[in-house]
Design a protein around this motif. Structure first.
Motif, PDB file in Angstrom:
ATOM      1  N   THR A 183     -50.013   0.208  33.351  1.00 51.21           N
ATOM      2  CA  THR A 183     -50.684   1.227  32.539  1.00 51.21           C
ATOM      3  C   THR A 183     -50.962   0.640  31.161  1.00 51.21           C
ATOM      4  O   THR A 183     -50.555  -0.478  30.857  1.00 51.21           O
ATOM      5  CB  THR A 183     -49.815   2.498  32.379  1.00 51.21           C
ATOM      6  N   SER A 184     -51.611   1.408  30.315  1.00 45.29           N
ATOM      7  CA  SER A 184     -51.860   0.945  28.944  1.00 45.29           C
ATOM      8  C   SER A 184     -50.556   0.748  28.176  1.00 45.29           C
ATOM      9  O   SER A 184     -50.506   0.033  27.179  1.00 45.29           O
ATOM     10  CB  SER A 184     -52.751   1.945  28.201  1.00 45.29           C
ATOM     11  N   LEU A 185     -49.482   1.359  28.655  1.00 48.71           N
ATOM     12  CA  LEU A 185     -48.189   1.244  27.985  1.00 48.71           C
ATOM     13  C   LEU A 185     -47.474  -0.061  28.300  1.00 48.71           C
ATOM     14  O   LEU A 185     -46.423  -0.355  27.734  1.00 48.71           O
ATOM     15  CB  LEU A 185     -47.303   2.437  28.339  1.00 48.71           C
ATOM     16  N   GLU A 186     -48.053  -0.861  29.166  1.00 46.21           N
ATOM     17  CA  GLU A 186     -47.486  -2.173  29.467  1.00 46.21           C
ATOM     18  C   GLU A 186     -47.486  -3.057  28.219  1.00 46.21           C
ATOM     19  O   GLU A 186     -46.743  -4.021  28.130  1.00 46.21           O
ATOM     20  CB  GLU A 186     -48.290  -2.825  30.594  1.00 46.21           C
ATOM     21  N   ARG A 187     -48.293  -2.670  27.226  1.00 40.41           N
ATOM     22  CA  ARG A 187     -48.341  -3.403  25.952  1.00 40.41           C
ATOM     23  C   ARG A 187     -47.069  -3.228  25.124  1.00 40.41           C
ATOM     24  O   ARG A 187     -46.797  -4.004  24.213  1.00 40.41           O
ATOM     25  CB  ARG A 187     -49.539  -2.957  25.124  1.00 40.41           C
ATOM     26  N   LEU A 188     -46.272  -2.205  25.434  1.00 38.20           N
ATOM     27  CA  LEU A 188     -45.035  -1.974  24.692  1.00 38.20           C
ATOM     28  C   LEU A 188     -44.069  -3.126  24.940  1.00 38.20           C
ATOM     29  O   LEU A 188     -44.033  -3.685  26.028  1.00 38.20           O
ATOM     30  CB  LEU A 188     -44.383  -0.654  25.121  1.00 38.20           C
ATOM     31  N   PRO A 189     -43.254  -3.455  23.950  1.00 42.77           N
ATOM     32  CA  PRO A 189     -42.285  -4.540  24.155  1.00 42.77           C
ATOM     33  C   PRO A 189     -41.180  -4.129  25.125  1.00 42.77           C
ATOM     34  O   PRO A 189     -40.913  -2.942  25.314  1.00 42.77           O
ATOM     35  CB  PRO A 189     -41.713  -4.767  22.748  1.00 42.77           C
ATOM     36  N   ALA A 190     -40.544  -5.123  25.723  1.00 41.39           N
ATOM     37  CA  ALA A 190     -39.426  -4.861  26.635  1.00 41.39           C
ATOM     38  C   ALA A 190     -38.191  -4.402  25.867  1.00 41.39           C
ATOM     39  O   ALA A 190     -37.360  -3.665  26.394  1.00 41.39           O
ATOM     40  CB  ALA A 190     -39.103  -6.099  27.455  1.00 41.39           C
ATOM     41  N   LEU A 191     -38.055  -4.853  24.639  1.00 42.16           N
ATOM     42  CA  LEU A 191     -36.950  -4.414  23.789  1.00 42.16           C
ATOM     43  C   LEU A 191     -37.381  -4.435  22.338  1.00 42.16           C
ATOM     44  O   LEU A 191     -38.343  -5.091  21.972  1.00 42.16           O
ATOM     45  CB  LEU A 191     -35.691  -5.254  24.009  1.00 42.16           C
ATOM     46  N   ALA A 192     -36.671  -3.671  21.531  1.00 45.54           N
ATOM     47  CA  ALA A 192     -36.968  -3.594  20.102  1.00 45.54           C
ATOM     48  C   ALA A 192     -35.672  -3.529  19.316  1.00 45.54           C
ATOM     49  O   ALA A 192     -34.778  -2.746  19.650  1.00 45.54           O
ATOM     50  CB  ALA A 192     -37.823  -2.361  19.799  1.00 45.54           C
ATOM     51  N   ALA A 193     -35.578  -4.372  18.293  1.00 44.19           N
ATOM     52  CA  ALA A 193     -34.453  -4.311  17.351  1.00 44.19           C
ATOM     53  C   ALA A 193     -34.940  -3.501  16.155  1.00 44.19           C
ATOM     54  O   ALA A 193     -35.906  -3.882  15.490  1.00 44.19           O
ATOM     55  CB  ALA A 193     -34.032  -5.706  16.934  1.00 44.19           C
ATOM     56  N   VAL A 194     -34.290  -2.378  15.912  1.00 40.57           N
ATOM     57  CA  VAL A 194     -34.728  -1.442  14.871  1.00 40.57           C
ATOM     58  C   VAL A 194     -33.669  -1.369  13.785  1.00 40.57           C
ATOM     59  O   VAL A 194     -32.566  -0.866  14.022  1.00 40.57           O
ATOM     60  CB  VAL A 194     -34.977  -0.044  15.476  1.00 40.57           C
ATOM     61  N   PRO A 195     -33.990  -1.864  12.573  1.00 45.52           N
ATOM     62  CA  PRO A 195     -33.017  -1.775  11.489  1.00 45.52           C
ATOM     63  C   PRO A 195     -32.825  -0.325  11.039  1.00 45.52           C
ATOM     64  O   PRO A 195     -33.788   0.401  10.846  1.00 45.52           O
ATOM     65  CB  PRO A 195     -33.624  -2.617  10.370  1.00 45.52           C
TER      66      PRO A 195
END
Length: 80
Positions: free
Chosen positions: A59-71
């Protein structure tokens, strides 16, 4: 800082989320968004950081990263 965490919305944004997440400075979505509309609706509550889930593939959401480090101040949230 109040941070909201959701996942597995599968294209649906429950109206109760507005009340439950009111006052959050940031929302984290831990995958299986399935619909862009969910991110737009959540974005009306607070800024959203989202990662992709297995149901977001193809889907278009495949562009989202597999993981995110959020400060988050002195902490860092790892969203997978």
């Amino acid at each position: 800082m109040r941070v909201g965490l959701v996942s597995d919305t599968h294209g649906l944004c429950d109206p109760l989320l507005h009340e439950a997440l009111a006052g959050c400075a940031l929302l984290l979505h831990a995958g299986d968004v399935v619909g862009e509309d969910v991110l737009l609706e959540l974005g009306r509550i607070a800024p959203v950081t989202a990662v992709r889930g297995n149901c977001d593939a193809g889907t278009s959401l495949e562009r989202l990263p597999a993981l995110a480090a959020v400060p988050l101040g002195p902490l860092t949230a790892l969203v997978v």
